[in-house]
Design an enzyme around this catalytic site. Structure first.
Site, PDB file in Angstrom:
ATOM      1  N   PRO A   1       0.008  27.120 -25.058  1.00  0.00           N
ATOM      2  CA  PRO A   1       0.068  28.573 -24.820  1.00  0.00           C
ATOM      3  C   PRO A   1       0.870  28.998 -23.583  1.00  0.00           C
ATOM      4  O   PRO A   1       1.293  30.151 -23.520  1.00  0.00           O
ATOM      5  CB  PRO A   1      -1.405  28.966 -24.679  1.00  0.00           C
ATOM      6  CG  PRO A   1      -2.131  27.712 -24.370  1.00  0.00           C
ATOM      7  CD  PRO A   1      -1.357  26.603 -25.005  1.00  0.00           C
TER       8      PRO A   1
ATOM      9  N   LYS B   1       4.487  31.806 -26.248  1.00  0.00           N
ATOM     10  CA  LYS B   1       5.536  31.767 -27.267  1.00  0.00           C
ATOM     11  C   LYS B   1       5.021  31.688 -28.710  1.00  0.00           C
ATOM     12  O   LYS B   1       5.779  31.943 -29.653  1.00  0.00           O
ATOM     13  CB  LYS B   1       6.472  30.565 -27.014  1.00  0.00           C
ATOM     14  CG  LYS B   1       7.356  30.738 -25.809  1.00  0.00           C
ATOM     15  CD  LYS B   1       8.485  31.713 -26.083  1.00  0.00           C
ATOM     16  CE  LYS B   1       9.106  32.282 -24.829  1.00  0.00           C
ATOM     17  NZ  LYS B   1       8.933  33.687 -24.625  1.00  0.00           N
TER      18      LYS B   1
ATOM     19  N   TYR C   1      11.470  33.466 -20.931  1.00  0.00           N
ATOM     20  CA  TYR C   1      10.174  34.162 -21.003  1.00  0.00           C
ATOM     21  C   TYR C   1      10.280  35.438 -21.830  1.00  0.00           C
ATOM     22  O   TYR C   1       9.400  35.718 -22.656  1.00  0.00           O
ATOM     23  CB  TYR C   1       9.644  34.474 -19.587  1.00  0.00           C
ATOM     24  CG  TYR C   1       8.177  34.802 -19.587  1.00  0.00           C
ATOM     25  CD1 TYR C   1       7.232  33.816 -19.336  1.00  0.00           C
ATOM     26  CD2 TYR C   1       7.721  36.092 -19.889  1.00  0.00           C
ATOM     27  CE1 TYR C   1       5.872  34.101 -19.377  1.00  0.00           C
ATOM     28  CE2 TYR C   1       6.375  36.380 -19.937  1.00  0.00           C
ATOM     29  CZ  TYR C   1       5.450  35.387 -19.677  1.00  0.00           C
ATOM     30  OH  TYR C   1       4.116  35.670 -19.725  1.00  0.00           O
TER      31      TYR C   1
ATOM     32  N   HIS D   1       5.779  45.113 -18.994  1.00  0.00           N
ATOM     33  CA  HIS D   1       5.847  44.330 -17.755  1.00  0.00           C
ATOM     34  C   HIS D   1       7.293  43.953 -17.441  1.00  0.00           C
ATOM     35  O   HIS D   1       7.966  43.339 -18.254  1.00  0.00           O
ATOM     36  CB  HIS D   1       4.982  43.064 -17.883  1.00  0.00           C
ATOM     37  CG  HIS D   1       3.522  43.347 -17.725  1.00  0.00           C
ATOM     38  ND1 HIS D   1       2.613  42.393 -17.340  1.00  0.00           N
ATOM     39  CD2 HIS D   1       2.818  44.503 -17.868  1.00  0.00           C
ATOM     40  CE1 HIS D   1       1.407  42.939 -17.273  1.00  0.00           C
ATOM     41  NE2 HIS D   1       1.501  44.213 -17.600  1.00  0.00           N
TER      42      HIS D   1
HETATM   43  P1  FAD Z   1      -2.567  31.960 -37.616  1.00  0.00           P
HETATM   44  O1  FAD Z   1      -2.783  33.078 -36.678  1.00  0.00           O
HETATM   45  O2  FAD Z   1      -3.283  30.681 -37.378  1.00  0.00           O
HETATM   46  O3  FAD Z   1      -2.920  32.492 -39.067  1.00  0.00           O
HETATM   47  C1  FAD Z   1      -3.039  31.652 -40.177  1.00  0.00           C
HETATM   48  C2  FAD Z   1      -3.999  32.254 -41.164  1.00  0.00           C
HETATM   49  O4  FAD Z   1      -4.061  31.428 -42.319  1.00  0.00           O
HETATM   50  C3  FAD Z   1      -5.413  32.334 -40.622  1.00  0.00           C
HETATM   51  O5  FAD Z   1      -5.927  33.638 -40.793  1.00  0.00           O
HETATM   52  C4  FAD Z   1      -6.184  31.308 -41.441  1.00  0.00           C
HETATM   53  O6  FAD Z   1      -7.528  31.678 -41.636  1.00  0.00           O
HETATM   54  C5  FAD Z   1      -5.395  31.289 -42.739  1.00  0.00           C
HETATM   55  N1  FAD Z   1      -5.552  30.051 -43.491  1.00  0.00           N
HETATM   56  C6  FAD Z   1      -5.634  28.779 -43.023  1.00  0.00           C
HETATM   57  N2  FAD Z   1      -5.785  27.910 -44.016  1.00  0.00           N
HETATM   58  C7  FAD Z   1      -5.794  28.629 -45.162  1.00  0.00           C
HETATM   59  C8  FAD Z   1      -5.936  28.276 -46.521  1.00  0.00           C
HETATM   60  N3  FAD Z   1      -6.094  27.007 -46.893  1.00  0.00           N
HETATM   61  N4  FAD Z   1      -5.927  29.256 -47.434  1.00  0.00           N
HETATM   62  C9  FAD Z   1      -5.760  30.566 -47.071  1.00  0.00           C
HETATM   63  N5  FAD Z   1      -5.621  30.949 -45.785  1.00  0.00           N
HETATM   64  C10 FAD Z   1      -5.642  30.001 -44.831  1.00  0.00           C
HETATM   65  N6  FAD Z   1      -0.179  32.205 -28.493  1.00  0.00           N
HETATM   66  C11 FAD Z   1       0.295  32.872 -27.464  1.00  0.00           C
HETATM   67  O7  FAD Z   1       1.470  33.258 -27.482  1.00  0.00           O
HETATM   68  N7  FAD Z   1      -0.539  33.129 -26.387  1.00  0.00           N
HETATM   69  C12 FAD Z   1      -1.867  32.737 -26.379  1.00  0.00           C
HETATM   70  O8  FAD Z   1      -2.596  32.998 -25.449  1.00  0.00           O
HETATM   71  C13 FAD Z   1      -2.377  32.032 -27.455  1.00  0.00           C
HETATM   72  N8  FAD Z   1      -3.680  31.612 -27.485  1.00  0.00           N
HETATM   73  C14 FAD Z   1      -4.138  30.924 -28.604  1.00  0.00           C
HETATM   74  C15 FAD Z   1      -5.464  30.498 -28.676  1.00  0.00           C
HETATM   75  C16 FAD Z   1      -5.948  29.785 -29.808  1.00  0.00           C
HETATM   76  C17 FAD Z   1      -7.373  29.323 -29.866  1.00  0.00           C
HETATM   77  C18 FAD Z   1      -5.050  29.507 -30.852  1.00  0.00           C
HETATM   78  C19 FAD Z   1      -5.532  28.723 -32.083  1.00  0.00           C
HETATM   79  C20 FAD Z   1      -3.727  29.957 -30.781  1.00  0.00           C
HETATM   80  C21 FAD Z   1      -3.272  30.662 -29.653  1.00  0.00           C
HETATM   81  N9  FAD Z   1      -1.947  31.122 -29.565  1.00  0.00           N
HETATM   82  C22 FAD Z   1      -1.489  31.789 -28.509  1.00  0.00           C
HETATM   83  C23 FAD Z   1      -1.028  30.940 -30.613  1.00  0.00           C
HETATM   84  C24 FAD Z   1      -0.914  32.172 -31.480  1.00  0.00           C
HETATM   85  O9  FAD Z   1      -2.153  32.788 -31.594  1.00  0.00           O
HETATM   86  C25 FAD Z   1      -0.378  31.671 -32.794  1.00  0.00           C
HETATM   87  O10 FAD Z   1       0.904  31.130 -32.562  1.00  0.00           O
HETATM   88  C26 FAD Z   1      -0.316  32.749 -33.857  1.00  0.00           C
HETATM   89  O11 FAD Z   1      -1.619  33.136 -34.240  1.00  0.00           O
HETATM   90  C27 FAD Z   1       0.437  32.211 -35.071  1.00  0.00           C
HETATM   91  O12 FAD Z   1       0.288  33.069 -36.151  1.00  0.00           O
HETATM   92  P2  FAD Z   1       0.265  32.511 -37.611  1.00  0.00           P
HETATM   93  O13 FAD Z   1       0.130  33.713 -38.472  1.00  0.00           O
HETATM   94  O14 FAD Z   1       1.409  31.600 -37.810  1.00  0.00           O
HETATM   95  O15 FAD Z   1      -1.019  31.585 -37.720  1.00  0.00           O
HETATM   96  C1  DHB Z   2      -1.791  35.244 -22.396  1.00  0.00           C
HETATM   97  C2  DHB Z   2      -1.722  34.032 -22.994  1.00  0.00           C
HETATM   98  C3  DHB Z   2      -0.686  33.186 -22.674  1.00  0.00           C
HETATM   99  O1  DHB Z   2      -0.565  32.001 -23.276  1.00  0.00           O
HETATM  100  C4  DHB Z   2       0.274  33.534 -21.737  1.00  0.00           C
HETATM  101  O2  DHB Z   2       1.246  32.657 -21.430  1.00  0.00           O
HETATM  102  C5  DHB Z   2       0.190  34.748 -21.157  1.00  0.00           C
HETATM  103  C6  DHB Z   2      -0.859  35.618 -21.487  1.00  0.00           C
HETATM  104  C7  DHB Z   2      -2.924  36.150 -22.738  1.00  0.00           C
HETATM  105  O3  DHB Z   2      -3.748  35.786 -23.573  1.00  0.00           O
HETATM  106  O4  DHB Z   2      -3.000  37.232 -22.157  1.00  0.00           O
END
Ligand code: FAD
Ligand code: DHB
Length: 388
Positions: free
Chosen positions: A292, A296, A383, A72
């Site tokens: 969200p 980021k 962005y 994009h």
């Molecule tokens: P996570 O993806 O949370 O991974 C952490 C892992 O650790 C998980 O698999 C969990 O099961 C595991 N874990 C937890 N506790 C334990 C434990 N005690 N022992 C062993 N394992 C454990 N970001 C965007 O940029 N755009 C979005 O649209 C967006 N939507 C989101 C929607 C939701 C519902 C959520 C919760 C987050 C969203 N985010 C979004 C944020 C993005 O998904 C996260 O920033 C990203 O997943 C971070 O990755 P991570 O690996 O740090 O954490």
């Molecule tokens: C999506 C999620 C976001 O938080 C965003 O800023 C843009 C796109 C998505 O899930 O596609």
């Protein structure tokens, strides 16, 4: 058991770190609380920055992303029915990629399996020990048996609700938090997207976002209250609430259909400082959360992993701890800029108060954004992702 790095959590942060370490010959074991199927079933982020793309390539898992990801050049912002466009390409020379977190997770899982690196799924009662000593340990239960791993370092990649951050002595940790009184109700749908580019919608009825996963799969979000019950949102109600927030062209192009996923995510800004405690390093959502808006969260998790993987590689290859010593400071400098940008996008695009003064300020911010090349450049730079 003995390994060099124990990684807690098999989300994007943990899997990406594991992959980068493996490719530099650093042994690691990932402990994940849930099953692989559960981790893959979570629908989350959709937009990735060029630096994240680069890191996935470096990890050797970028092939499918380049095949299926959508590049994009810009984004659209619709304010009370009038659409504006901001061109990343013209303002920064950069672009972003639309490629779902689910797909990234799958690519990383496949990459790890190909290297034969160990991951323990469904690990229960993961606990950290002796993080300030030379040989920290991690204990857990799996298959009804107790296990212990002795290691050099622990990477806490276990998300906001994980065990790593809460294992450090409370007086060594400072947290900063802002909780917004709203959530995002998201649906995934096998219908063509309403536009070629994402549309962020500011409307007096509330925020909406039209996003996508492919030319045949759409992702839509609506601002909702935190008390919202997902059962009260049949698909028809979702479309009814979305349609009036869109501009006329988007309303005409909107193709509705049955949702294949529906969930509510709360909006929160959170930072824990520092991100290093002895031999424990936090990365991703374990250390910080952004709302969200601005996409980021996943990208920040990747930038932490970039700093941490380079620091660990330097430790083992060059016997230098300079990168490890600076990890927290470097990561936090980038984290706070993403916190600022996500807070700004959230407060500028959502209906947060009924105070007309606040609403006038939002409109002034947006009008300035569309009229000033300087303001649009600030937006575009943030962005597409700030440099490291
Ligand atoms: P996570 O993806 O949370 O991974 C952490 C892992 O650790 C998980 O698999 C969990 O099961 C595991 N874990 C937890 N506790 C334990 C434990 N005690 N022992 C062993 N394992 C454990 N970001 C965007 O940029 N755009 C979005 O649209 C967006 N939507 C989101 C929607 C939701 C519902 C959520 C919760 C987050 C969203 N985010 C979004 C944020 C993005 O998904 C996260 O920033 C990203 O997943 C971070 O990755 P991570 O690996 O740090 O954490
Ligand atoms: C999506 C999620 C976001 O938080 C965003 O800023 C843009 C796109 C998505 O899930 O596609």
């Amino acid at each position: 058991m003995r390994t060099q790095v124990v990684i807690i959590g098999a989300g994007p942060a943990g899997l990406l770190l594991g992959q980068l370490l493996c490719r530099h010959g650093i042994d690691n074991i990932i402990l994940e609380r849930h099953t692989g199927a559960y981790v893959l079933g979570r629908v989350r982020a959709g937009v990735i920055e060029q630096v994240t793309i680069g890191l996935l390539d470096e990890a050797g898992v970028g092939a499918r992303m380049h095949e299926d990801g959508l590049v994009h050049d810009g984004v659209q912002i619709c304010v009370d029915g009038v659409r504006h466009r901001i061109s990343f390409k013209e303002l920064t020379g950069k672009t972003v990629m639309v490629y779902g977190q689910t797909e990234i997770t799958k690519d990383l899982m496949d990459g790890r399996a190909a290297l034969g690196a160990p991951t323990v799924y469904a690990a229960q009662d993961v606990a950290l020990h002796d993080i300030f000593a030379d040989r920290p340990r991690v204990t857990y239960r799996a298959g009804g048996e107790a296990h212990e791993i002795v290691c050099d370092f622990i990477a806490g990649c276990d998300g906001f609700h994980g065990v790593s951050r809460t294992s450090v002595p409370p007086d060594t940790l400072t947290t900063h938090e802002r909780v917004y009184p709203l959530g995002w109700l998201g649906i995934l749908c096998d219908t063509p997207p309403v536009s070629e580019e994402l549309i962020y919608v500011r409307h007096r009825l509330g925020f909406a976002l039209c996003s996508m996963r492919s030319p045949r799969r759409s992702r839509y979000y609506l601002q909702c209250s935190l008390a919202e019950d997902i059962e009260a949102w049949p698909d028809e109600r979702f479309w009814q609430e979305l349609r009036p927030r869109l501009d006329e062209e988007a309303r005409h192009r909107l193709v509705t259909g049955p949702s294949i996923e529906k969930s509510i995510a709360p909006l929160r800004s959170f930072v824990a400082e520092p991100m290093r405690f002895g031999r424990l390093f936090l990365a991703g959502d374990a250390a910080h959360i952004v709302p969200p808006t601005g996409a980021k969260g996943l990208n920040l998790a990747a930038s932490d992993v970039r700093y941490l993987s380079r620091a660990l590689i330097e430790h083992y290859a060059e016997k230098s701890d300079a990168g490890l010593a600076h990890y927290s400071e470097r990561a936090l400098a980038r984290v706070w800029k993403a916190e600022r940008f996500s807070w700004w996008m959230t407060t500028t695009l959502h209906r947060l108060s009924d105070n007309p003064f606040d609403q006038k300020l939002q409109l002034a911010e947006l009008d300035y954004l569309f009229r000033s090349k300087a303001a649009a450049t600030v937006f575009a730079e943030n962005y597409v992702g700030l440099p490291y």
